[in-house]
Design a protein around this motif. Structure first.
Motif, PDB file in Angstrom:
ATOM      1  N   ARG A 127       0.845  -1.191   0.000  1.00 42.93           N
ATOM      2  CA  ARG A 127       0.000   0.000   0.000  1.00 42.93           C
ATOM      3  C   ARG A 127       0.879   1.239   0.000  1.00 42.93           C
ATOM      4  NH1 ARG A 127      -3.873   2.106   4.963  1.00 42.93           N
ATOM      5  NH2 ARG A 127      -4.635   3.991   3.927  1.00 42.93           N
ATOM      6  N   ARG A 128       0.476   2.216  -0.788  1.00 39.46           N
ATOM      7  CA  ARG A 128       1.128   3.520  -0.770  1.00 39.46           C
ATOM      8  C   ARG A 128       0.252   4.495   0.004  1.00 39.46           C
ATOM      9  NH1 ARG A 128       5.460   5.247  -3.228  1.00 39.46           N
ATOM     10  NH2 ARG A 128       6.547   3.889  -4.710  1.00 39.46           N
ATOM     11  N   ILE A 129       0.841   5.209   0.931  1.00 34.22           N
ATOM     12  CA  ILE A 129       0.122   6.227   1.696  1.00 34.22           C
ATOM     13  C   ILE A 129       0.688   7.584   1.289  1.00 34.22           C
ATOM     14  CG2 ILE A 129      -0.510   7.041   3.988  1.00 34.22           C
ATOM     15  CD1 ILE A 129       0.093   4.199   4.997  1.00 34.22           C
ATOM     16  N   GLU A 130      -0.164   8.392   0.711  1.00 37.47           N
ATOM     17  CA  GLU A 130       0.276   9.683   0.187  1.00 37.47           C
ATOM     18  C   GLU A 130       0.649  10.644   1.313  1.00 37.47           C
ATOM     19  OE1 GLU A 130       0.831   9.996  -2.969  1.00 37.47           O
ATOM     20  OE2 GLU A 130       0.045   7.982  -3.322  1.00 37.47           O
ATOM     21  N   MET A 131       1.268  11.758   0.937  1.00 38.73           N
ATOM     22  CA  MET A 131       1.783  12.728   1.896  1.00 38.73           C
ATOM     23  C   MET A 131       0.699  13.157   2.887  1.00 38.73           C
ATOM     24  SD  MET A 131       4.852  14.085   2.260  1.00 38.73           S
ATOM     25  CE  MET A 131       5.499  14.024   0.577  1.00 38.73           C
ATOM     26  N   ALA A 132       1.033  13.079   4.174  1.00 42.58           N
ATOM     27  CA  ALA A 132       0.095  13.424   5.233  1.00 42.58           C
ATOM     28  C   ALA A 132       0.884  13.706   6.507  1.00 42.58           C
ATOM     29  CB  ALA A 132      -0.896  12.278   5.465  1.00 42.58           C
ATOM     30  N   PRO A 133       0.257  14.335   7.498  1.00 46.95           N
ATOM     31  CA  PRO A 133       0.940  14.513   8.789  1.00 46.95           C
ATOM     32  C   PRO A 133       1.381  13.169   9.355  1.00 46.95           C
ATOM     33  CG  PRO A 133      -1.048  15.847   8.709  1.00 46.95           C
ATOM     34  CD  PRO A 133      -1.073  14.977   7.482  1.00 46.95           C
ATOM     35  N   LYS A 134       2.465  13.164  10.089  1.00 49.26           N
ATOM     36  CA  LYS A 134       3.037  11.903  10.560  1.00 49.26           C
ATOM     37  C   LYS A 134       2.123  11.154  11.514  1.00 49.26           C
ATOM     38  CE  LYS A 134       7.879  12.637   9.484  1.00 49.26           C
ATOM     39  NZ  LYS A 134       9.255  12.856   9.928  1.00 49.26           N
ATOM     40  N   THR A 135       1.224  11.855  12.208  1.00 47.88           N
ATOM     41  CA  THR A 135       0.264  11.129  13.049  1.00 47.88           C
ATOM     42  C   THR A 135      -0.713  10.335  12.187  1.00 47.88           C
ATOM     43  OG1 THR A 135      -1.034  13.181  13.162  1.00 47.88           O
ATOM     44  CG2 THR A 135       0.395  12.654  15.055  1.00 47.88           C
ATOM     45  N   GLU A 136      -1.108  10.878  11.037  1.00 46.51           N
ATOM     46  CA  GLU A 136      -2.001  10.142  10.143  1.00 46.51           C
ATOM     47  C   GLU A 136      -1.265   8.958   9.507  1.00 46.51           C
ATOM     48  OE1 GLU A 136      -4.101  12.557   7.349  1.00 46.51           O
ATOM     49  OE2 GLU A 136      -4.645  14.064   8.847  1.00 46.51           O
ATOM     50  N   ILE A 137      -0.006   9.164   9.162  1.00 49.94           N
ATOM     51  CA  ILE A 137       0.807   8.057   8.658  1.00 49.94           C
ATOM     52  C   ILE A 137       0.910   6.965   9.714  1.00 49.94           C
ATOM     53  CG2 ILE A 137       3.104   7.385   7.872  1.00 49.94           C
ATOM     54  CD1 ILE A 137       1.655   9.060   5.817  1.00 49.94           C
ATOM     55  N   ALA A 138       1.108   7.374  10.961  1.00 47.24           N
ATOM     56  CA  ALA A 138       1.217   6.415  12.064  1.00 47.24           C
ATOM     57  C   ALA A 138      -0.059   5.591  12.197  1.00 47.24           C
ATOM     58  CB  ALA A 138       1.514   7.153  13.367  1.00 47.24           C
ATOM     59  N   ALA A 139      -1.213   6.235  12.088  1.00 50.44           N
ATOM     60  CA  ALA A 139      -2.483   5.516  12.195  1.00 50.44           C
ATOM     61  C   ALA A 139      -2.615   4.467  11.096  1.00 50.44           C
ATOM     62  CB  ALA A 139      -3.648   6.500  12.139  1.00 50.44           C
ATOM     63  N   SER A 140      -2.167   4.798   9.898  1.00 46.48           N
ATOM     64  CA  SER A 140      -2.231   3.839   8.787  1.00 46.48           C
ATOM     65  C   SER A 140      -1.272   2.668   9.014  1.00 46.48           C
ATOM     66  CB  SER A 140      -1.899   4.548   7.471  1.00 46.48           C
ATOM     67  OG  SER A 140      -2.866   5.538   7.164  1.00 46.48           O
ATOM     68  N   ILE A 141      -0.089   2.943   9.537  1.00 43.71           N
ATOM     69  CA  ILE A 141       0.877   1.880   9.824  1.00 43.71           C
ATOM     70  C   ILE A 141       0.317   0.948  10.900  1.00 43.71           C
ATOM     71  CG2 ILE A 141       3.168   1.377  10.769  1.00 43.71           C
ATOM     72  CD1 ILE A 141       4.080   4.075   9.515  1.00 43.71           C
ATOM     73  N   LEU A 142      -0.269   1.516  11.931  1.00 38.69           N
ATOM     74  CA  LEU A 142      -0.839   0.695  13.006  1.00 38.69           C
ATOM     75  C   LEU A 142      -2.008  -0.140  12.506  1.00 38.69           C
ATOM     76  CD1 LEU A 142      -0.599   3.336  15.858  1.00 38.69           C
ATOM     77  CD2 LEU A 142       0.640   1.168  15.759  1.00 38.69           C
ATOM     78  N   ALA A 143      -2.787   0.401  11.575  1.00 39.79           N
ATOM     79  CA  ALA A 143      -3.884  -0.379  10.986  1.00 39.79           C
ATOM     80  C   ALA A 143      -3.335  -1.578  10.217  1.00 39.79           C
ATOM     81  CB  ALA A 143      -4.722   0.508  10.072  1.00 39.79           C
ATOM     82  N   ALA A 144      -2.203  -1.388   9.533  1.00 41.83           N
ATOM     83  CA  ALA A 144      -1.571  -2.501   8.812  1.00 41.83           C
ATOM     84  C   ALA A 144      -1.052  -3.552   9.781  1.00 41.83           C
ATOM     85  CB  ALA A 144      -0.434  -1.971   7.940  1.00 41.83           C
ATOM     86  N   ILE A 145      -0.565  -3.115  10.943  1.00 42.15           N
ATOM     87  CA  ILE A 145      -0.093  -4.058  11.961  1.00 42.15           C
ATOM     88  C   ILE A 145      -1.263  -4.873  12.515  1.00 42.15           C
ATOM     89  CG2 ILE A 145       0.912  -4.202  14.280  1.00 42.15           C
ATOM     90  CD1 ILE A 145       2.632  -1.754  13.501  1.00 42.15           C
ATOM     91  N   VAL A 146      -2.380  -4.206  12.782  1.00 38.62           N
ATOM     92  CA  VAL A 146      -3.566  -4.895  13.286  1.00 38.62           C
ATOM     93  C   VAL A 146      -4.036  -5.938  12.268  1.00 38.62           C
ATOM     94  CG1 VAL A 146      -6.006  -4.620  13.882  1.00 38.62           C
ATOM     95  CG2 VAL A 146      -4.296  -3.018  14.792  1.00 38.62           C
ATOM     96  N   ALA A 147      -3.971  -5.589  10.970  1.00 38.42           N
ATOM     97  CA  ALA A 147      -4.376  -6.535   9.936  1.00 38.42           C
ATOM     98  C   ALA A 147      -3.520  -7.792   9.961  1.00 38.42           C
ATOM     99  CB  ALA A 147      -4.293  -5.864   8.564  1.00 38.42           C
ATOM    100  N   LEU A 148      -2.233  -7.654  10.295  1.00 36.80           N
ATOM    101  CA  LEU A 148      -1.355  -8.806  10.420  1.00 36.80           C
ATOM    102  C   LEU A 148      -1.693  -9.641  11.650  1.00 36.80           C
ATOM    103  CD1 LEU A 148       2.081  -7.249   9.412  1.00 36.80           C
ATOM    104  CD2 LEU A 148       0.981  -9.208   8.288  1.00 36.80           C
ATOM    105  N   ILE A 149      -1.999  -8.963  12.743  1.00 38.27           N
ATOM    106  CA  ILE A 149      -2.334  -9.683  13.974  1.00 38.27           C
ATOM    107  C   ILE A 149      -3.597 -10.505  13.799  1.00 38.27           C
ATOM    108  CG2 ILE A 149      -3.078  -9.347  16.372  1.00 38.27           C
ATOM    109  CD1 ILE A 149      -1.237  -6.884  16.473  1.00 38.27           C
ATOM    110  N   GLU A 150      -4.535  -9.972  13.018  1.00 33.31           N
ATOM    111  CA  GLU A 150      -5.826 -10.636  12.858  1.00 33.31           C
ATOM    112  C   GLU A 150      -5.828 -11.754  11.835  1.00 33.31           C
ATOM    113  OE1 GLU A 150      -8.371  -7.354  11.981  1.00 33.31           O
ATOM    114  OE2 GLU A 150      -8.648  -6.819  14.110  1.00 33.31           O
ATOM    115  N   VAL A 151      -4.705 -11.950  11.123  1.00 35.97           N
ATOM    116  CA  VAL A 151      -4.634 -13.016  10.127  1.00 35.97           C
ATOM    117  C   VAL A 151      -4.714 -14.382  10.801  1.00 35.97           C
ATOM    118  CG1 VAL A 151      -3.155 -14.145   8.440  1.00 35.97           C
ATOM    119  CG2 VAL A 151      -3.366 -11.672   8.439  1.00 35.97           C
TER     120      VAL A 151
END
Length: 363
Positions: A339-363
């Protein structure tokens, strides 16, 4: 803004009105026949700050005897509470039962923090820095934001500093902002968070356990120790690849020297060490700061390190360079999802990264 009777007595209506630039709502009885339902339909999110032990008890048990409690009973959107009370009241079994009830109902807690309390005591129960409340509102209004309750997350942040002598070091331009954004957002989402860092936080780290380090070897020791009780390890720090083999004692003087030669040796590969000592089903995340061929570099690093997710960014891209408050990243996980996450404040980038981590945990 809405004032309870206690808040009105403590703060004063005019003082609050002058700060809010509007008169606060105060009573169930007034011009409107149903102010609590009107406010509940109007609001996107409700914040209770400071949330006293009494008000938490009202919320947990559905008591509706004033405008604030009736509003919350009628509201079906996200609710953020920032508790503030003496540590004896916060730790009381009744309060903790109420907290667990509210968490089960989907209420989001921000704090409390440890520190100086009313009356001169010190302990847990202090209201968090207002920045945490503001960021919590921002997070829970972000589409796709989810809870991380119960997760134990360790994040590394900043660039390591490898000593040359007592006053000089080899370093890099990493500010640690992305690592700290990850720590902050994870804490807001309910995780238990520690940050292994070479730099001071850009905010008061009320809800994060801070472990200060300097060198790569110190960071490795801290991360390995943290690995023992972490569900997720996020290596966002910029670790120096090399260190001085034998740092000079004291301060190297310039006088009489035409050149200074340093012998460098490789630093330990922290990601590889963490993977080798992984405690299943522990999730390990790495970062790749590149200046070209980002996707290729990320894929190679994922394959070579054995981690679950690589976060890559092009630090030569304007807005994504070291020290910036924004970022743009490319994510690739062990299942091949990208996934590519376009330019955004680093807190928004962080939220997207954490969502990707949760997706891995739930596999």
């Amino acid at each position: 803004m809405l004032l309870t009777d206690a808040a009105e007595r403590f703060l004063g209506v005019q003082a609050v009105a002058s700060v809010a630039h509007s008169n606060p709502f105060r009573s169930l009885f007034g011009d409107s026949p149903s102010p609590h339902t009107e406010l509940a339909e109007w609001a996107d999110l409700v914040v209770v700050v400071p949330a006293t032990a009494d008000f938490l008890a009202k919320m947990a048990h559905g008591v509706a005897d004033d405008l604030g409690s009736t509003l919350l009973l009628a509201f079906d959107g996200p609710v953020v509470v920032a508790p503030a009370m003496h540590s004896a009241m916060w730790e009381a079994p009744a309060t903790q039962r109420n907290v667990m009830t509210l968490v089960g109902d989907g209420v989001h807690f921000v704090g409390p923090a440890e520190g100086r309390l009313a009356g001169g005591d010190v302990g847990i129960g202090r209201l968090v820095d207002p920045l945490w409340v503001v960021e919590a509102v921002h997070y829970w209004l972000t589409p796709g934001a989810g809870p991380l309750d119960g997760l134990r997350i360790t994040v590394s942040a900043g660039g390591t500093r490898e000593p040359i002598d007592a006053v000089r070091y080899i370093g890099n331009r990493s500010s640690g902002r992305q690592g700290w954004a990850l720590a902050q957002v994870a804490a807001l989402a309910g995780a238990s968070v520690r940050c292994v860092t070479t730099v001071d936080p850009p905010f008061r780290a009320d809800l994060v356990e801070v472990l200060r380090v300097e060198s790569a070897e110190q960071m490795l020791d801290a991360m390995r120790s943290a690995q023992e009780d972490s569900d997720v390890l996020i290596m966002s720090a910029a670790v120096a690849d090399f260190r001085v083999a034998e740092p000079f004692a004291g301060k190297v003087k310039r006088a009489g020297k035409e050149r200074l030669e340093l012998s460098l040796v490789p630093n330990p590969d922290i990601l590889v060490e963490l993977v080798q000592h992984r405690k299943q089903p522990q999730v390990i995340v790495g970062f790749a700061a590149e200046v070209e061929r980002l996707e290729e570099s990320v894929a190679n690093k994922l394959a070579n390190k054995g981690v679950d997710l690589i976060v890559g960014n092009n630090v030569a891209e304007p807005g994504s360079e070291f020290g910036s408050v924004t970022n743009a990243v490319y994510l690739l996980d062990r299942l091949g999802r990208q996934r590519r996450i376009e330019m955004a404040p680093k807190t928004e980038i962080a939220a997207s990264i954490l969502a990707a981590i949760v997706a891995l945990i739930e596999v």
